[in-house]
Design a protein around this motif. Structure first.
Motif, PDB file in Angstrom:
ATOM      1  N   LEU A  74       0.649  -1.339   0.052  1.00 46.79           N
ATOM      2  CA  LEU A  74       0.119  -0.113   0.105  1.00 46.79           C
ATOM      3  C   LEU A  74       0.852   1.319   0.024  1.00 46.79           C
ATOM      4  O   LEU A  74       0.435   2.267  -0.227  1.00 46.79           O
ATOM      5  N   GLU A  75       2.040   1.036   0.383  1.00 50.79           N
ATOM      6  CA  GLU A  75       3.015   2.316   0.264  1.00 50.79           C
ATOM      7  C   GLU A  75       3.111   2.910  -1.027  1.00 50.79           C
ATOM      8  O   GLU A  75       3.321   4.102  -1.153  1.00 50.79           O
ATOM      9  N   THR A  76       2.821   1.976  -2.269  1.00 53.76           N
ATOM     10  CA  THR A  76       3.300   2.647  -3.830  1.00 53.76           C
ATOM     11  C   THR A  76       1.947   2.367  -4.474  1.00 53.76           C
ATOM     12  O   THR A  76       1.988   2.832  -5.456  1.00 53.76           O
ATOM     13  N   ASN A  77       0.868   1.900  -3.905  1.00 55.07           N
ATOM     14  CA  ASN A  77      -0.161   1.842  -4.868  1.00 55.07           C
ATOM     15  C   ASN A  77      -1.243   2.525  -4.394  1.00 55.07           C
ATOM     16  O   ASN A  77      -1.545   2.658  -3.134  1.00 55.07           O
ATOM     17  N   ASP A  78      -1.979   3.057  -5.323  1.00 57.44           N
ATOM     18  CA  ASP A  78      -3.308   3.851  -5.139  1.00 57.44           C
ATOM     19  C   ASP A  78      -4.417   2.620  -5.058  1.00 57.44           C
ATOM     20  O   ASP A  78      -4.400   1.555  -5.774  1.00 57.44           O
ATOM     21  N   VAL A  79      -5.406   2.641  -4.002  1.00 64.20           N
ATOM     22  CA  VAL A  79      -6.316   1.774  -3.445  1.00 64.20           C
ATOM     23  C   VAL A  79      -7.489   1.775  -4.592  1.00 64.20           C
ATOM     24  O   VAL A  79      -7.939   0.369  -4.940  1.00 64.20           O
ATOM     25  N   PHE A  80      -7.638   2.886  -5.301  1.00 59.63           N
ATOM     26  CA  PHE A  80      -8.606   2.660  -6.496  1.00 59.63           C
ATOM     27  C   PHE A  80      -8.138   1.600  -7.479  1.00 59.63           C
ATOM     28  O   PHE A  80      -8.981   0.856  -7.885  1.00 59.63           O
ATOM     29  N   ALA A  81      -6.987   1.860  -7.805  1.00 63.57           N
ATOM     30  CA  ALA A  81      -6.372   0.830  -8.957  1.00 63.57           C
ATOM     31  C   ALA A  81      -6.385  -0.754  -8.425  1.00 63.57           C
ATOM     32  O   ALA A  81      -6.497  -1.446  -9.074  1.00 63.57           O
ATOM     33  N   LEU A  82      -5.910  -0.818  -6.897  1.00 66.34           N
ATOM     34  CA  LEU A  82      -6.145  -2.107  -6.318  1.00 66.34           C
ATOM     35  C   LEU A  82      -7.679  -2.763  -6.209  1.00 66.34           C
ATOM     36  O   LEU A  82      -7.711  -3.919  -6.739  1.00 66.34           O
ATOM     37  N   ILE A  83      -8.551  -1.889  -6.104  1.00 67.57           N
ATOM     38  CA  ILE A  83      -9.918  -2.299  -6.227  1.00 67.57           C
ATOM     39  C   ILE A  83     -10.147  -2.740  -7.413  1.00 67.57           C
ATOM     40  O   ILE A  83     -10.750  -3.846  -7.623  1.00 67.57           O
ATOM     41  N   GLU A  84      -9.724  -2.175  -8.606  1.00 67.37           N
ATOM     42  CA  GLU A  84     -10.326  -2.433  -9.930  1.00 67.37           C
ATOM     43  C   GLU A  84      -9.570  -3.956 -10.235  1.00 67.37           C
ATOM     44  O   GLU A  84     -10.122  -4.689 -10.796  1.00 67.37           O
ATOM     45  N   GLN A  85      -8.486  -3.848  -9.639  1.00 71.72           N
ATOM     46  CA  GLN A  85      -7.473  -5.171 -10.067  1.00 71.72           C
ATOM     47  C   GLN A  85      -8.284  -6.487  -9.114  1.00 71.72           C
ATOM     48  O   GLN A  85      -8.132  -7.559 -10.029  1.00 71.72           O
ATOM     49  N   VAL A  86      -8.507  -6.374  -7.986  1.00 69.25           N
ATOM     50  CA  VAL A  86      -8.876  -7.484  -7.239  1.00 69.25           C
ATOM     51  C   VAL A  86     -10.381  -7.880  -7.487  1.00 69.25           C
ATOM     52  O   VAL A  86     -10.833  -8.946  -7.384  1.00 69.25           O
ATOM     53  N   SER A  87     -11.067  -6.826  -8.027  1.00 72.40           N
ATOM     54  CA  SER A  87     -12.733  -7.108  -8.368  1.00 72.40           C
ATOM     55  C   SER A  87     -12.834  -7.495  -9.555  1.00 72.40           C
ATOM     56  O   SER A  87     -13.974  -8.238  -9.690  1.00 72.40           O
ATOM     57  N   GLY A  88     -12.053  -7.172 -10.463  1.00 72.36           N
ATOM     58  CA  GLY A  88     -12.383  -7.405 -11.782  1.00 72.36           C
ATOM     59  C   GLY A  88     -13.257  -6.400 -12.493  1.00 72.36           C
ATOM     60  O   GLY A  88     -13.778  -6.918 -13.450  1.00 72.36           O
ATOM     61  N   HIS A  89     -13.598  -5.409 -11.660  1.00 73.71           N
ATOM     62  CA  HIS A  89     -14.721  -4.366 -12.066  1.00 73.71           C
ATOM     63  C   HIS A  89     -13.994  -3.097 -12.142  1.00 73.71           C
ATOM     64  O   HIS A  89     -12.947  -2.716 -11.698  1.00 73.71           O
ATOM     65  N   ARG A  90     -14.423  -2.167 -13.195  1.00 71.23           N
ATOM     66  CA  ARG A  90     -13.938  -0.853 -13.057  1.00 71.23           C
ATOM     67  C   ARG A  90     -14.906  -0.288 -12.187  1.00 71.23           C
ATOM     68  O   ARG A  90     -15.950  -0.357 -11.742  1.00 71.23           O
ATOM     69  N   LEU A  91     -14.106   0.859 -11.805  1.00 67.90           N
ATOM     70  CA  LEU A  91     -15.046   1.924 -10.424  1.00 67.90           C
ATOM     71  C   LEU A  91     -16.071   2.709 -11.543  1.00 67.90           C
ATOM     72  O   LEU A  91     -15.721   3.037 -12.679  1.00 67.90           O
ATOM     73  N   GLY A  92     -17.215   2.957 -10.839  1.00 69.83           N
ATOM     74  CA  GLY A  92     -18.031   3.417 -11.822  1.00 69.83           C
ATOM     75  C   GLY A  92     -18.407   4.754 -11.445  1.00 69.83           C
ATOM     76  O   GLY A  92     -18.527   5.769 -12.440  1.00 69.83           O
ATOM     77  N   ALA A  93     -18.740   5.101 -10.107  1.00 73.33           N
ATOM     78  CA  ALA A  93     -19.271   6.501  -9.825  1.00 73.33           C
ATOM     79  C   ALA A  93     -18.826   6.522  -8.249  1.00 73.33           C
ATOM     80  O   ALA A  93     -18.485   5.651  -7.618  1.00 73.33           O
ATOM     81  N   ALA A  94     -18.859   8.047  -7.803  1.00 73.63           N
ATOM     82  CA  ALA A  94     -18.975   8.241  -6.618  1.00 73.63           C
ATOM     83  C   ALA A  94     -19.630   9.473  -6.105  1.00 73.63           C
ATOM     84  O   ALA A  94     -20.043  10.285  -6.841  1.00 73.63           O
ATOM     85  N   THR A  95     -19.958   9.497  -4.942  1.00 68.09           N
ATOM     86  CA  THR A  95     -20.767  10.588  -4.205  1.00 68.09           C
ATOM     87  C   THR A  95     -19.943  11.335  -3.316  1.00 68.09           C
ATOM     88  O   THR A  95     -18.846  10.434  -2.526  1.00 68.09           O
ATOM     89  N   LEU A  96     -19.823  12.619  -3.200  1.00 63.41           N
ATOM     90  CA  LEU A  96     -18.659  13.171  -2.312  1.00 63.41           C
ATOM     91  C   LEU A  96     -19.315  14.313  -1.658  1.00 63.41           C
ATOM     92  O   LEU A  96     -20.153  15.057  -2.255  1.00 63.41           O
ATOM     93  N   ALA A  97     -18.804  14.738  -0.635  1.00 63.08           N
ATOM     94  CA  ALA A  97     -18.962  15.925   0.218  1.00 63.08           C
ATOM     95  C   ALA A  97     -17.935  16.746   0.388  1.00 63.08           C
ATOM     96  O   ALA A  97     -16.923  16.128   0.794  1.00 63.08           O
ATOM     97  N   LEU A  98     -17.555  17.979   0.276  1.00 65.55           N
ATOM     98  CA  LEU A  98     -16.423  18.781   0.585  1.00 65.55           C
ATOM     99  C   LEU A  98     -16.961  19.712   1.526  1.00 65.55           C
ATOM    100  O   LEU A  98     -17.512  20.667   1.264  1.00 65.55           O
ATOM    101  N   GLU A  99     -15.983  20.005   2.801  1.00 67.14           N
ATOM    102  CA  GLU A  99     -16.156  21.051   3.678  1.00 67.14           C
ATOM    103  C   GLU A  99     -14.755  21.592   4.141  1.00 67.14           C
ATOM    104  O   GLU A  99     -13.789  20.695   4.125  1.00 67.14           O
ATOM    105  N   ALA A 100     -14.791  22.740   4.473  1.00 70.42           N
ATOM    106  CA  ALA A 100     -13.529  23.257   5.399  1.00 70.42           C
ATOM    107  C   ALA A 100     -13.656  22.907   6.861  1.00 70.42           C
ATOM    108  O   ALA A 100     -14.675  23.142   7.430  1.00 70.42           O
ATOM    109  N   VAL A 101     -12.592  22.399   7.408  1.00 71.09           N
ATOM    110  CA  VAL A 101     -12.477  22.078   8.804  1.00 71.09           C
ATOM    111  C   VAL A 101     -11.302  22.575   9.265  1.00 71.09           C
ATOM    112  O   VAL A 101     -10.197  22.761   8.613  1.00 71.09           O
TER     113      VAL A 101
END
Length: 263
Positions: A180-207
């Motif tokens: 995990l030191e050198t890999n993006d989790v997104f790329a690993l998810i696609e690799q191990v699941s055999g699926h592409r990532l499809g979409a995301a919902t997000l919220a952004l705020e200042a803290v």
């Protein structure tokens, strides 16, 4: 002639006739300085002023304001840490921000590939019972285990973000078998699941940075952070990755392109 007709007869036409000049408003210097600072800040983030900012009298002429207003605007930017000022060197850009796009679903390593190497300090990897709110977002049963990962993410030697990630148990169990030191989790998810990532919902705020986050990200206590909550799903709609990401507000600018939808 009716009253309405008289008013229309004496009103200036919008077709082919000049309109009366608007009455100037007397605005406090602080308001005008903030207006100038906003434009200069954008120029700095866009890569302008490699040789330093123009002299005060040139900026005053450019913005049609007094030199005192320019000094107040530059003080705003100096207090933000964006510029340095000195009697012999003039006004120089102190730090630049990195653009983080909001138009595409990509990991940090993909986002900053043109700026340098992204590396991860893995601070925690564990299986734990999902808090109810996390279980609901990942469509899991209450108390079902998830894989939790905490990473401090660097661009070169600069700490940029502190990422707390909850992964669906089957996906997470395979993801953590990779470095995990050198890999993006997104790329690993696609690799191990055999699926592409499809979409995301997000919220952004200042803290504000709490003491622990401030020390970890090497910023002052109470410094402005961008908090991104992102729930990412596979292309079949299954949610698999819930993240809470604290990013340094002094070094990252979120950018995106928006289109107005048809009514």
């Amino acid at each position: 002639m009716s009253g309405t007709a008289r008013r229309l007869a004496h009103a200036p036409s919008v077709f082919g006739m000049s309109q009366p000049e608007p009455t100037p408003l007397r605005r406090p210097r602080a308001d005008r300085a903030r207006q100038v600072a906003d434009v200069l800040r954008h120029q700095i983030h866009a890569g302008a002023f490699d040789g330093g900012l123009p002299a005060e009298h040139d900026l005053a002429a450019e913005f049609f304001v007094s030199r005192n207003t320019i000094r107040a605007a530059l003080t705003v930017l100096k207090n933000e840490g964006l510029i340095d000022r000195g009697p012999k060197v003039g006004t120089q850009v102190a730090v630049r921000k990195y653009d983080h796009g909001l138009d595409a679903l990509v990991g940090l390593k993909e986002t900053f590939k043109d700026y340098g190497e992204v590396r991860n300090e893995v601070r925690a990897v564990q299986r734990l019972s999902a808090p109810p709110a996390v279980a609901r977002r990942l469509r899991l049963q209450p108390g079902e285990q998830v894989v939790f990962i905490e990473r401090l993410r660097y661009l070169g030697d600069l700490p940029l973000s502190l990422d707390l990630t909850y992964l669906a148990p089957d996906i997470g169990a395979e993801v953590v078998t990779y470095p995990l030191e050198t890999n993006d989790v997104f790329a690993l998810i696609e690799q191990v699941s055999g699926h592409r990532l499809g979409a995301a919902t997000l919220a952004l705020e200042a803290v504000s940075a709490d003491a622990h986050s401030a020390a970890t990200l090497q910023v002052p206590d109470g410094a402005a952070l961008l908090m991104l909550e992102r729930l990412t799903s596979l292309d079949d709609g299954r949610p698999v990755d819930l993240e809470y990401i604290r990013m340094r507000g002094d070094r990252i600018t979120m950018r995106g392109s928006l289109m107005r939808s048809n009514p």
